[in-house]
Design a protein around this motif. Structure first.
Motif, short mmCIF file in Angstrom:
data_model
loop_
_atom_site.label_atom_id
_atom_site.label_comp_id
_atom_site.label_asym_id
_atom_site.label_seq_id
_atom_site.Cartn_x
_atom_site.Cartn_y
_atom_site.Cartn_z
N GLU A 94 0.87 -1.25 0.07
CA GLU A 94 -0.10 0.27 0.30
C GLU A 94 0.77 0.86 0.04
O GLU A 94 0.75 2.76 -0.68
CB GLU A 94 -0.60 -0.05 1.13
N GLY A 95 1.65 1.17 0.56
CA GLY A 95 3.06 2.27 0.83
C GLY A 95 3.42 2.86 -0.46
O GLY A 95 4.02 4.06 -1.16
N GLY A 96 3.76 1.50 -0.78
CA GLY A 96 4.50 1.51 -2.48
C GLY A 96 3.58 2.34 -3.35
O GLY A 96 3.75 3.05 -4.40
N VAL A 97 2.82 1.64 -3.10
CA VAL A 97 1.26 1.83 -4.66
C VAL A 97 0.86 3.88 -4.18
O VAL A 97 1.29 4.52 -4.86
CB VAL A 97 0.34 1.22 -4.37
N LYS A 98 1.56 4.66 -3.00
CA LYS A 98 0.64 5.80 -2.52
C LYS A 98 2.13 6.77 -3.07
O LYS A 98 2.29 7.70 -3.16
CB LYS A 98 0.63 5.81 -1.38
N LYS A 99 3.42 5.80 -2.42
CA LYS A 99 4.23 6.43 -3.03
C LYS A 99 4.45 6.98 -4.35
O LYS A 99 5.07 8.11 -5.38
CB LYS A 99 5.57 6.58 -2.54
N ALA A 100 4.23 5.94 -5.04
CA ALA A 100 4.10 5.90 -7.11
C ALA A 100 3.12 7.33 -7.04
O ALA A 100 3.83 7.68 -8.21
CB ALA A 100 4.23 4.36 -7.97
#
Length: 105
Positions: free
Chosen positions: A80-86
């Motif tokens: 979830e953090g990776g998607v949000k950062k992307a």
């Protein structure tokens, strides 16, 4: 996708150094050379397009690099953090690219 694009923009910036160093060399060689570079960047469509392309690559590369630094600090390493950062990377990059376009054009 943002990680791959980060690498692609790095290659674009590396190749774009040819244009940047040529412009720097020409602009520092003489007052006439400076005027030639200034006129090219002010009136030549291709020169403006190259400058905007390089600034766009730099903007995305910078924002994605900041994302990688945050990941290196173990912040938001989950899916979830990776998607949000992307998503944040893309939005911030688009804003910077539009601002660069306004500045160049």
């Amino acid at each position: 996708m943002t990680s791959i694009t980060h690498r692609i923009t790095g290659v674009i910036l590396f190749v774009g150094l040819i244009f940047g160093f040529w412009a720097l060399d020409a602009s520092l060689s003489s007052p006439e050379g400076f005027e030639a570079v200034r006129n090219a960047l002010a009136h030549n469509f291709l020169a403006k397009l190259i400058a905007w392309g390089l600034l766009s690559a730099l903007a995305f590369h910078f924002v994605a690099g900041c994302k990688h630094f945050i990941m290196d600090a173990n912040i938001g390493v989950s899916l979830e953090g990776g998607v949000k950062k992307a998503q944040i990377t893309i939005v911030a990059s688009v804003v910077l690219i539009i601002l660069a376009g306004v500045w160049v054009w």
